[in-house]
Design an enzyme around this catalytic site. Structure first.
Site, PDB file in Angstrom:
ATOM      1  N   HIS A 112       2.290   1.874  -3.131  1.00 52.63           N
ATOM      2  CA  HIS A 112       1.377   2.800  -3.805  1.00 52.63           C
ATOM      3  C   HIS A 112       1.901   4.230  -3.801  1.00 52.63           C
ATOM      4  CE1 HIS A 112      -2.383  -0.004  -3.273  1.00 52.63           C
ATOM      5  NE2 HIS A 112      -1.370  -0.578  -3.883  1.00 52.63           N
ATOM      6  N   ASP A 152       0.870  -1.178   0.000  1.00 54.13           N
ATOM      7  CA  ASP A 152       0.000   0.000   0.000  1.00 54.13           C
ATOM      8  C   ASP A 152       0.909   1.231   0.000  1.00 54.13           C
ATOM      9  OD1 ASP A 152      -2.231   1.817   0.427  1.00 54.13           O
ATOM     10  OD2 ASP A 152      -3.354   0.094   1.129  1.00 54.13           O
TER      11      ASP A 152
END
Length: 316
Positions: A154, A131
């Site tokens: 991310h 993430d």
């Protein structure tokens, strides 16, 4: 330190964290050791991995809450169940030399999550996760991050802000010298429609991108589903978190998507005082494995200040 391998080891009333320090002033957490969240068992049962499953809580590996004059240095975090490390409601914080490692497909496990914290430095950190490498949330003020390596993950994100019509306050954020490799976003700001408040005085500078999807992205129409099995479109709302005085300076490298710059702002609260200066991003897609091709940019409702010389791709 290794977390229990079985979910049944966790009390039902406390599924949100594993190791927590709260209300400790002048705390130093340091050493050569590793905090291993043993997260694989949690990832398999995540609704983000198996859309048939109900979404449930999972522990964060390390929570630091309401600690002033806090130092966390040279530790390693590995395979957290969810967020690796969260710093919340703290002041005067130094995070240095932290290594975070998890697979790129491990769900919902941000590297370093920061919320409601003032006067914080994040230095010399290497983050590989599934993430956000860093997520900077509401209430963060006076943050300086430098020499951050990110990927997989991310990217480095401010937000998401303003969810559930909440008020956001983020100011004086600098990310200086970072390297992002193979991430799904580069430097990103994201907010929900319907929120209010502000994110202002933010600088991303001296950043290299290597095969990054969405290298520069502002998204004031962020929308994700709490239940991935039943995604619902977000309805149009007029209020929005105001984004202003945001600078992207000396950002170079390759984009894995043709759209290297995306500035998608609110109809009613446009982003303003946005500066791009010395940006050079080329598209290296599958068709052009060995060739650098033209990248593109998208702009909606953005008021740019004069961009510096050499902005590639050209913006609105």
């Amino acid at each position: 330190m290794v977390a229990p391998a079985s979910r049944s080891a966790w009390p039902k009333e406390n599924m949100r964290w594993w190791i927590m320090f709260r209300d400790v002033d002048r705390l130093t957490v340091t050493g050569d050791g590793t905090i291993d969240g043993n997260g694989e068992m949690w990832w398999k049962t995540s609704c983000r991995v198996d859309k048939k499953l109900k979404c449930t809580d999972a522990p964060m590996a390390l929570l630091l809450s309401k600690c002033n004059n806090l130092t966390v240095e040279n530790i390693q975090l590995l395979n957290s169940q969810q967020i690796h490390m969260s710093v919340e409601d703290c002041q005067d914080v130094l995070l240095k030399g932290i290594t975070i490692t998890a697979p790129g497909d491990s769900p919902n496990n941000d590297g370093i999550h920061i919320a409601r914290t003032k006067d914080i430095q994040v230095l010399d950190c290497d983050i590989k996760t599934g993430d956000d490498c860093m997520s900077i949330e509401t209430g963060t003020e006076n943050l300086y991050a430098s020499r951050i390596s990110c990927g997989p993950g991310h990217g480095i994100s401010i937000g998401s802000l303003g969810d559930d019509n909440s008020e956001a306050q983020v100011s004086n954020i600098t990310v200086y010298k970072a390297h992002l490799s193979g991430t799904t976003n580069g430097v990103r700001m994201k907010s929900w429609q319907g929120g209010k408040g502000y994110a202002k005085d933010i600088t991303f500078e001296d950043i290299t991108m290597e095969d990054v999807h969405n290298p520069i992205i502002i998204d004031q129409n962020y929308c994700t589903s709490a239940d991935p099995a039943n995604p619902k479109p977000c309805k149009k709302q007029t209020s929005a978190v105001e984004f202003s005085n945001i600078q992207f300076k000396n950002i170079r490298g390759t984009s894995a998507t043709e759209e290297a710059i995306k500035l998608d702002c609110s109809d009613t609260v446009p982003c303003h005082d946005i500066l791009l200066q010395d940006v050079e991003l080329t598209f290296r897609g599958h068709k052009h494995k060995h060739k650098h091709a033209s990248a593109t940019s998208v702009c909606n409702n953005v008021k740019l200040t004069e961009s510096g010389s050499n902005v590639v791709p050209k913006t609105c």
